[in-house]
Write a protein that holds these residues in place. Sequence first.
Motif, PDB file in Angstrom:
ATOM      1  N   UNK A  15       0.727  -1.303   0.124  1.00 53.42           N
ATOM      2  CA  UNK A  15       0.040  -0.072  -0.102  1.00 53.42           C
ATOM      3  C   UNK A  15       1.469   1.117  -0.131  1.00 53.42           C
ATOM      4  N   UNK A  16       0.284   2.462   0.584  1.00 53.61           N
ATOM      5  CA  UNK A  16       0.869   3.663  -0.297  1.00 53.61           C
ATOM      6  C   UNK A  16       1.654   3.732   1.555  1.00 53.61           C
ATOM      7  N   UNK A  17       3.063   4.259   1.712  1.00 54.43           N
ATOM      8  CA  UNK A  17       3.630   4.922   0.088  1.00 54.43           C
ATOM      9  C   UNK A  17       4.642   4.190  -0.605  1.00 54.43           C
ATOM     10  N   UNK A  18       4.238   3.035  -0.047  1.00 48.95           N
ATOM     11  CA  UNK A  18       5.599   1.047  -0.261  1.00 48.95           C
ATOM     12  C   UNK A  18       4.775   2.086  -2.295  1.00 48.95           C
ATOM     13  N   UNK A  19       3.822   2.047  -2.281  1.00 47.92           N
ATOM     14  CA  UNK A  19       3.105   1.799  -3.928  1.00 47.92           C
ATOM     15  C   UNK A  19       3.594   2.950  -5.356  1.00 47.92           C
TER      16      UNK A  19
END
Length: 241
Positions: free
Chosen positions: A207-211
């Motif tokens: 999910x955010x912020x990894x994506x």
Amino acid sequence: MTGTFEPGTSAARSAPRSPAQGPRWAPGEQILWRYRDHAPAPELKGPVHICRPVTVVQDTDELLAVWMAPGTECVKPVLADGTSVHEEPLATRYTAPRTTVRSRWFGAGVLKLARPGDSWSVWLFWGPGWEFKNWYVNLEEPRSRWAGGVDSVDHFLDIAVHPDRSWTWLDEDEFAQAQRCGLMDREQADRVREAGRAAVEVIKEWGVPFSGGWEDWRPDPAWTIPALPHDWDGTPAHMTS
């Protein structure tokens, strides 16, 4: 891409966030990212013992992103004799007398990402030639905003996230020692571990912020390195989460 960055979207689920409260900053503005020492009581604020001048990349209701450039003058804690905290044996690492010193951040810079209300921030590290190394999840108090930047308190426990999306707990020995020293009680330690598990779920879902594709971000070459102000440890009159 440089400067302001519009991260991509992801099909991974992400919990609804509370909007950021307090001052808001435009891309390119320079603020302070600070950590306070642990206080003897939850209602008290410990002194600032880590201070890092950074440049704002993005500040929205969903995400605060800042860049700490190589060579930035920062403040860090050291033992009273000036040696590194990590040179002190674990058993006395958090009870030995300390002070703070000014020090330059050498090596590659660090991109820091934080969603309002999250009990962690996500840092990105690169090697020479902008070779991406890893994400680093720093478990901490949700950041409080004030006119000059954000303040938090570190929670010792961390998570490394590798380019292949595998992850590893870090500093569990320090997390345990902090509890033995009374820097956090069982209830707080349980909350920290719960926050860590929540961060792991975000990692697993990517999910955010990894994506967001932030590993491809680059700083604006026109940005200057922020200066460390003389009153870096000032206590703001009003702070908001």
